[in-house]
Design a protein around this motif. Structure first.
Motif, PDB file in Angstrom:
ATOM      1  N   GLN A 385       5.239   4.102  40.744  1.00 36.94           N
ATOM      2  CA  GLN A 385       6.663   4.410  40.694  1.00 36.94           C
ATOM      3  C   GLN A 385       7.122   5.064  41.993  1.00 36.94           C
ATOM      4  OE1 GLN A 385       8.113   6.624  37.334  1.00 36.94           O
ATOM      5  NE2 GLN A 385       8.314   4.762  36.124  1.00 36.94           N
ATOM      6  N   ILE A 386       8.334   4.732  42.403  1.00 32.73           N
ATOM      7  CA  ILE A 386       8.955   5.353  43.567  1.00 32.73           C
ATOM      8  C   ILE A 386      10.328   5.877  43.168  1.00 32.73           C
ATOM      9  CG2 ILE A 386       7.737   3.866  45.198  1.00 32.73           C
ATOM     10  CD1 ILE A 386      10.372   2.284  45.529  1.00 32.73           C
ATOM     11  N   PRO A 387      10.867   6.890  43.860  1.00 33.35           N
ATOM     12  CA  PRO A 387      12.238   7.348  43.569  1.00 33.35           C
ATOM     13  C   PRO A 387      13.242   6.266  43.952  1.00 33.35           C
ATOM     14  CG  PRO A 387      11.001   8.961  44.884  1.00 33.35           C
ATOM     15  CD  PRO A 387      10.215   7.693  44.899  1.00 33.35           C
ATOM     16  N   LEU A 388      14.218   6.060  43.089  1.00 32.96           N
ATOM     17  CA  LEU A 388      15.257   5.062  43.352  1.00 32.96           C
ATOM     18  C   LEU A 388      16.651   5.677  43.408  1.00 32.96           C
ATOM     19  CD1 LEU A 388      13.937   2.310  40.906  1.00 32.96           C
ATOM     20  CD2 LEU A 388      13.703   2.316  43.395  1.00 32.96           C
ATOM     21  N   VAL A 389      16.939   6.584  42.476  1.00 34.52           N
ATOM     22  CA  VAL A 389      18.248   7.243  42.398  1.00 34.52           C
ATOM     23  C   VAL A 389      18.022   8.728  42.142  1.00 34.52           C
ATOM     24  CG1 VAL A 389      20.430   7.411  41.112  1.00 34.52           C
ATOM     25  CG2 VAL A 389      19.397   5.161  41.517  1.00 34.52           C
ATOM     26  N   ARG A 390      18.761   9.568  42.841  1.00 26.89           N
ATOM     27  CA  ARG A 390      18.728  11.001  42.616  1.00 26.89           C
ATOM     28  C   ARG A 390      20.148  11.521  42.486  1.00 26.89           C
ATOM     29  NH1 ARG A 390      14.537  10.078  41.195  1.00 26.89           N
ATOM     30  NH2 ARG A 390      12.488  10.883  41.813  1.00 26.89           N
ATOM     31  N   ALA A 391      20.401  12.222  41.378  1.00 24.47           N
ATOM     32  CA  ALA A 391      21.729  12.774  41.100  1.00 24.47           C
ATOM     33  C   ALA A 391      22.809  11.704  41.224  1.00 24.47           C
ATOM     34  CB  ALA A 391      22.033  13.951  42.015  1.00 24.47           C
ATOM     35  N   GLY A 392      22.490  10.508  40.737  1.00 21.57           N
ATOM     36  CA  GLY A 392      23.458   9.423  40.713  1.00 21.57           C
ATOM     37  C   GLY A 392      23.579   8.630  41.988  1.00 21.57           C
ATOM     38  N   GLN A 393      22.874   9.044  43.060  1.00 19.55           N
ATOM     39  CA  GLN A 393      22.995   8.372  44.352  1.00 19.55           C
ATOM     40  C   GLN A 393      21.689   7.678  44.730  1.00 19.55           C
ATOM     41  OE1 GLN A 393      25.977   8.216  46.020  1.00 19.55           O
ATOM     42  NE2 GLN A 393      26.707   9.231  44.163  1.00 19.55           N
ATOM     43  N   PRO A 394      21.756   6.461  45.271  1.00 13.60           N
ATOM     44  CA  PRO A 394      20.530   5.796  45.724  1.00 13.60           C
ATOM     45  C   PRO A 394      19.825   6.630  46.786  1.00 13.60           C
ATOM     46  CG  PRO A 394      22.395   4.266  45.730  1.00 13.60           C
ATOM     47  CD  PRO A 394      22.962   5.637  45.504  1.00 13.60           C
ATOM     48  N   VAL A 395      18.511   6.672  46.730  1.00 13.44           N
ATOM     49  CA  VAL A 395      17.764   7.402  47.756  1.00 13.44           C
ATOM     50  C   VAL A 395      17.826   6.622  49.067  1.00 13.44           C
ATOM     51  CG1 VAL A 395      16.227   8.375  46.004  1.00 13.44           C
ATOM     52  CG2 VAL A 395      15.545   6.303  47.224  1.00 13.44           C
ATOM     53  N   ASP A 396      17.536   7.302  50.146  1.00 11.68           N
ATOM     54  CA  ASP A 396      17.560   6.663  51.462  1.00 11.68           C
ATOM     55  C   ASP A 396      16.359   5.733  51.635  1.00 11.68           C
ATOM     56  OD1 ASP A 396      19.861   8.043  52.151  1.00 11.68           O
ATOM     57  OD2 ASP A 396      18.737   9.722  53.025  1.00 11.68           O
ATOM     58  N   ASP A 397      16.555   4.734  52.477  1.00 15.91           N
ATOM     59  CA  ASP A 397      15.461   3.851  52.919  1.00 15.91           C
ATOM     60  C   ASP A 397      14.752   3.154  51.754  1.00 15.91           C
ATOM     61  OD1 ASP A 397      15.924   4.563  55.615  1.00 15.91           O
ATOM     62  OD2 ASP A 397      14.703   6.372  55.358  1.00 15.91           O
ATOM     63  N   LEU A 398      15.530   2.636  50.824  1.00 10.64           N
ATOM     64  CA  LEU A 398      14.936   1.848  49.746  1.00 10.64           C
ATOM     65  C   LEU A 398      14.349   0.558  50.309  1.00 10.64           C
ATOM     66  CD1 LEU A 398      17.620   2.302  46.945  1.00 10.64           C
ATOM     67  CD2 LEU A 398      15.242   3.058  46.844  1.00 10.64           C
ATOM     68  N   PRO A 399      13.324   0.008  49.669  1.00  5.98           N
ATOM     69  CA  PRO A 399      12.719  -1.227  50.176  1.00  5.98           C
ATOM     70  C   PRO A 399      13.732  -2.367  50.257  1.00  5.98           C
ATOM     71  CG  PRO A 399      11.324  -0.210  48.497  1.00  5.98           C
ATOM     72  CD  PRO A 399      12.622   0.534  48.484  1.00  5.98           C
ATOM     73  N   THR A 400      13.583  -3.196  51.265  1.00  6.16           N
ATOM     74  CA  THR A 400      14.453  -4.347  51.459  1.00  6.16           C
ATOM     75  C   THR A 400      13.882  -5.564  50.732  1.00  6.16           C
ATOM     76  OG1 THR A 400      13.294  -5.095  53.443  1.00  6.16           O
ATOM     77  CG2 THR A 400      15.055  -3.452  53.737  1.00  6.16           C
TER      78      THR A 400
END
Length: 434
Positions: A385-400
């Motif tokens: 598992q990886i972080p995807l959303v924090r506090a309703g906002q997408p995390v930075d540098d998500l995989p392309t």
């Protein structure tokens, strides 16, 4: 008279199911709507005959959650049809997801019980996402899982996705993306090319051939416009005569021929012999026409250079859904679980690691309670598992999308050899619950 749009545009918010709003209204009424909850997406089993699944659609889920709003139009629709009461309408009007999401990256392999997506938030803000999340993940993962089997069967030969005419117009774009993620080289879907940057390719259909008074005229028109490197469709009438005409018109520099019907294996063999005899030794052979992973595997020994796949990939090649579910597993930090026969769930938020041999071969998937200590990672193991959303906002540098293609390529290499078989068998990697 001008055409007008009459309900053809999807409302993302109204992809919520009626029963989700029924639960929301009741929870708001009895004061449980704000209880902190954890929902998980997982598949209890793989589709019959499959040994692994491919996660796809995660990026689309994140975008959809960000766009998930009830505008005045949606509120008016719900009010006019009396779907919910005034209190629920007021709550929906201010909806904006503020929770956290973790999950498997796109292109990751999954197995029965894998915690593919974890949604944390209040019951109210998480429960209304169920249909939205499942509709994307179930569709895209089914397509990617089928496409990965086809790509493996093609053994490095490129596959063109060309199934837009065999599915819903919106689904066609998502299917092209999922197929590309899973290893297809190109798509014929121009909207998928525009939206996701996928390379697009296409040839002519038989209608173009029939439009002209002769096959030679049709070939000449195409070559005059597109050059000798184009792909000519040679099976409208007689394949042998079609190949001869194609080389005469385009010369031995002809890019490719396409065979779209018949017993394509023997036809490709004879076509290769004829092309070579005519001096067109570098002319490629593209085959299409109701191909699936089994047909592609059967053609491995034939002189085929590329495949065109439509119906089977956009319908999941017999498994149109990944069978994923979205289940409540934790309330106020307390594990909860469904115990219905054949529909059991495991309580509590979970994490997962995949263990590997030093050679890189996957051994097992370990699913463990996320609230406790994680299993010790060996030098060849990794968290899934990886972080995807924090506090309703997408995390930075998500995989392309390209990252997902690379991840899947590595994942398929890591499978035990029997895991790539197209025959029935157990999942390629066993899931172990701690």
């Amino acid at each position: 008279m001008a055409w007008t749009r009459t309900g053809s545009e999807l409302s993302t918010a109204l992809l919520t199911d009626h029963y989700e709003l029924t639960m929301l209204g009741s929870a708001l009424a009895d004061g449980t709507a704000d209880r902190p909850c954890v929902f998980e997406v997982f598949a209890r089993r793989l589709p019959d005959g499959r040994r692994y699944g491919v996660v796809a659609g995660t990026a689309r889920v994140i975008d959809a959650i960000g766009d998930f709003r009830f505008t005045d139009a949606e509120i008016s629709q719900l009010e006019s049809t009396a779907v919910v009461d005034a209190e629920t309408l007021s709550w929906l009007a201010d909806y904006e997801f503020s929770g956290d999401v973790d999950g498997y990256a796109e292109g990751e392999l999954y197995f029965p019980g894998s915690p593919i997506l974890t949604v944390r938030g209040s019951f109210a803000e998480a429960v209304v996402l169920e249909t939205l999340v499942l509709s994307i993940l179930n569709h895209d993962s089914a397509i990617a899982s089928a496409a990965a089997r086809m790509s493996s069967a093609a053994h490095g030969r490129p596959i063109i996705e060309m199934g837009g005419r065999r599915t819903h117009e919106y689904a066609a774009v998502a299917a092209a993306r999922a197929a590309y993620l899973a290893g297809f080289a190109t798509t014929s879907n121009l909207e998928a090319g525009r939206r996701y940057g996928i390379p697009t390719r296409g040839t002519v259909a038989h209608a173009f051939m029939l439009l002209h008074d002769s096959e030679e005229q049709a070939f000449r028109a195409q070559v005059d416009k597109l050059g000798a490197d184009t792909t000519l469709l040679v099976d409208t009438y007689d394949i042998t005569a079609g190949i001869e005409t194609a080389v005469r018109v385009a010369g031995p520099e002809l890019g490719a021929i396409r065979i779209d019907s018949g017993d394509v294996g023997p036809l490709a063999r004879r076509a290769r012999e004829q092309l070579d005899a005519l001096g067109a030794k570098d002319t490629r052979i593209v085959v299409s026409g109701d191909l699936d992973e089994h047909a592609i595997a059967a053609l491995r020994a034939e002189p085929v250079d590329a495949y065109g796949v439509g119906t089977s990939v956009v319908t999941g090649s017999g498994a149109p859904t990944a069978g994923m579910v979205y289940k409540l597993v934790e309330v106020d930090g307390r594990p909860v679980a469904k115990r219905s026969t054949h529909k059991e769930s495991r309580g509590g938020r979970k994490g997962a690691i995949r263990r590997h041999k030093p050679t890189g071969t996957a051994l097992e998937e370990v699913v463990y309670p996320a609230g406790g200590p994680a299993p010790e990672l060996g030098p060849d193991d990794r968290e899934l598992q990886i972080p995807l959303v924090r506090a309703g906002q997408p995390v930075d540098d998500l995989p392309t999308l390209d990252d997902a293609r690379q991840l899947l390529r590595k994942g398929l290499v890591s499978l035990p050899w029997e895991g790539l078989k197209l025959s029935h068998g157990e999942p390629a990697v066993p899931t172990v619950f701690r």
